[in-house]
Design a protein around this motif. Structure first.
Motif, mmCIF file in Angstrom:
data_model
loop_
_atom_site.group_PDB
_atom_site.id
_atom_site.type_symbol
_atom_site.label_atom_id
_atom_site.label_comp_id
_atom_site.label_asym_id
_atom_site.label_seq_id
_atom_site.Cartn_x
_atom_site.Cartn_y
_atom_site.Cartn_z
ATOM 1 N N THR A 104 -29.041 20.397 9.172
ATOM 2 C CA THR A 104 -29.427 21.859 9.117
ATOM 3 C C THR A 104 -28.524 22.926 9.900
ATOM 4 O OG1 THR A 104 -30.892 21.460 11.148
ATOM 5 C CG2 THR A 104 -31.895 20.643 9.307
ATOM 6 N N TYR A 118 -28.197 24.000 4.972
ATOM 7 C CA TYR A 118 -29.123 23.079 4.984
ATOM 8 C C TYR A 118 -28.703 21.779 4.029
ATOM 9 C CZ TYR A 118 -33.757 20.753 5.042
ATOM 10 O OH TYR A 118 -34.784 19.869 4.886
ATOM 11 N N PRO A 168 -38.337 25.041 7.652
ATOM 12 C CA PRO A 168 -37.236 25.715 7.090
ATOM 13 C C PRO A 168 -37.680 27.021 6.350
ATOM 14 C CG PRO A 168 -37.514 23.236 6.542
ATOM 15 C CD PRO A 168 -38.710 23.563 7.103
ATOM 16 N N GLN A 176 -29.453 25.992 0.175
ATOM 17 C CA GLN A 176 -29.099 24.612 0.563
ATOM 18 C C GLN A 176 -27.837 23.932 -0.258
ATOM 19 O OE1 GLN A 176 -31.988 21.029 -0.231
ATOM 20 N NE2 GLN A 176 -33.114 22.911 -0.964
#
Length: 324
Positions: A104, A118, A168, A176
Motif C-alpha cells: 500500500t 497500491y 482504501p 493500483q
C-alpha cells in the motif's frame, strides 16, 4: 454474500496461522513436520512430510499500515524420506509454496501521486531443495497473479470495515497496479558454517519475474536444534520451519542482506515513482520450541524501495503452533 465469504476467508487464515492439522509425520523418534494433510497422488515412495507458514504484518512492527504492509506465506513438502539432511538431487524434495501479499501507499485515505501504488499479489509455485558440493540449493518457479483480479483488495477493505480501520480510497484503488501474471524464477545458494554455540549461514539469491534482483546476505543462529528444513520468506528474508525436530529449546536469529534490484512490477517506470536499485534488510527473531508447541516472532527492517520513500519500515513476522 460477499461479507460472508470475507468472514470465512478471515476465519480460514486464522486457523492456518494458529492450528495446523493434528497428525504429524515422523522419522525415528523425532517429530519432523508441522502438520499432516490428505496426500495427493504422487510417484510411488514419495509421501507428505510437513507444513510451515509465516504471517508478516507491520501491525507487529511499526504499526503504521503502509508499504509492505502484510503477507502470508505457507509451504507443504513431499519427499521419499527425511533424515535431517537434504537429498543430493533436486526434484526429490518438493515444496508447494503459496503466498499472498498486500502493498500500500503510506496513507490509505488519500491518493498521492508521489507515493507508491497500491498492489496485491498471489503466487503459487513449486520449489525443490538439495545439497551440492557442500552448498544448500533451493530452486523453483512461481506464477504470480497481480492486481484487482486477486480479490485481496476487496478482502482488505471488508476486513478493515470489520475492525474499524481506514479503508482504501477510491483514487488509490483506481490507480493500483493493474492485472497481470508474471512467471517468476527463484534460486538460493547457502552454506552452513558451524561455530561455537552458533551457526552462520551466508547465502546468495537470484530472482527474475515480478521483481528481478540479485541478493547476498547471511543469518546467524544461536541455540540448539538442527536437522530442519527452513524456507526463506520473500518479503523479509525470515526463514520459517517446514520440517523440524521437537527438541525443546530456544533459538535466537540475527541476519541481513543487500540486493541490487533491476526492475519491479510493483514499481514500474511509467508511474512517476522511481525504483531504488539498492535495498537492504536487517532482521532478528526468537523461536521457542516446546514439547508439542512452538512460537516464532521476528522483526525486520526494510530499507526504502523507491526514491520518494522518506524512510524504511519495521514489519513483524509470527508463527504459532499449538497441539493438544
Amino acid at each position: 454474500m460477499k461479507a460472508v465469504s470475507t468472514f470465512l476467508l478471515a476465519a480460514t487464515l486464522a486457523c492456518e496461522l494458529i492450528f495446523p492439522k493434528a497428525a504429524t509425520a515422523e522419522t525415528g523418534s523425532s517429530q519432523l513436520s508441522e502438520g499432516s494433510y490428505a496426500q495427493p497422488e504422487l510417484p510411488v515412495g514419495r509421501r507428505y512430510l510437513g507444513y510451515g507458514r509465516l504471517f508478516t504484518n507491520d501491525l507487529f512492527g511499526d504499526k503504521k499500515d503502509r508499504w509492505r504492509t502484510g503477507s502470508l506465506t505457507s509451504s507443504r513438502v513431499w519427499g521419499y524420506h527425511w533424515n535431517g539432511t537434504l537429498p543430493d538431487r533436486l526434484g526429490e524434495l518438493l515444496e508447494l509454496r503459496l503466498q499472498g501479499q498486500i502493498i500500500t501507499p503510506s496513507r490509505l485515505t488519500r491518493y498521492v501521486p508521489s507515493d507508491r501504488r497500491y498492489a496485491t499479489a498471489i503466487s503459487l509455485g513449486l520449489h525443490s531443495h538439495a545439497q551440492w558440493r557442500g552448498l544448500e540449493v533451493s530452486m523453483g518457479a512461481d506464477i504470480v497473479v497481480i492486481g484487482d483480479q486477486t480479490g485481496l483488495s476487496s478482502f482488505q477493505r471488508e476486513l478493515h470495515e470489520l475492525v474499524g480501520a481506514d479503508l482504501p480510497a477510491a483514487g488509490i484503488l483506481a490507480n493500483q497496479i493493474g492485472n497481470t501474471i508474471r512467471p517468476t524464477f527463484v534460486a538460493e545458494f547457502g552454506q552452513d558454517i558451524q561455530l561455537e554455540n552458533s551457526n552462520l549461514r551466508p547465502f546468495a539469491e537470484v530472482r527474475a519475474g515480478d521483481e528481478t534482483l540479485v541478493r547476498i546476505g547471511a543469518d546467524l543462529t544461536f541455540g540448539g536444534g538442527g536437522g530442519e528444513l527452513l524456507v526463506r520468506e520473500s518479503v523479509t528474508g525470515q526463514r520459517y520451519r517446514v520440517l523440524f525436530n521437537e527438541e525443546p529449546r530456544w533459538n535466537f536469529i540475527i541476519g541481513g542482506d543487500v540486493a541490487y534490484v533491476e526492475d519491479s512490477v510493483y514499481l514500474p517506470d511509467n508511474i512517476g515513482v522511481d525504483l531504488k536499485n539498492n535495498r537492504y534488510r536487517l532482521r532478528a527473531g526468537v523461536n521457542w520450541q516446546g514439547a508439542t508447541s512452538s512460537v516464532f516472532y521476528g522483526l525486520t527492517y526494510l530499507s526504502e524501495e523507491f526514491e520518494n520513500q522518506p524512510e524504511g519500515q519495521l514489519v513483524g513476522s509470527v508463527r504459532l503452533k499449538f497441539e493438544f
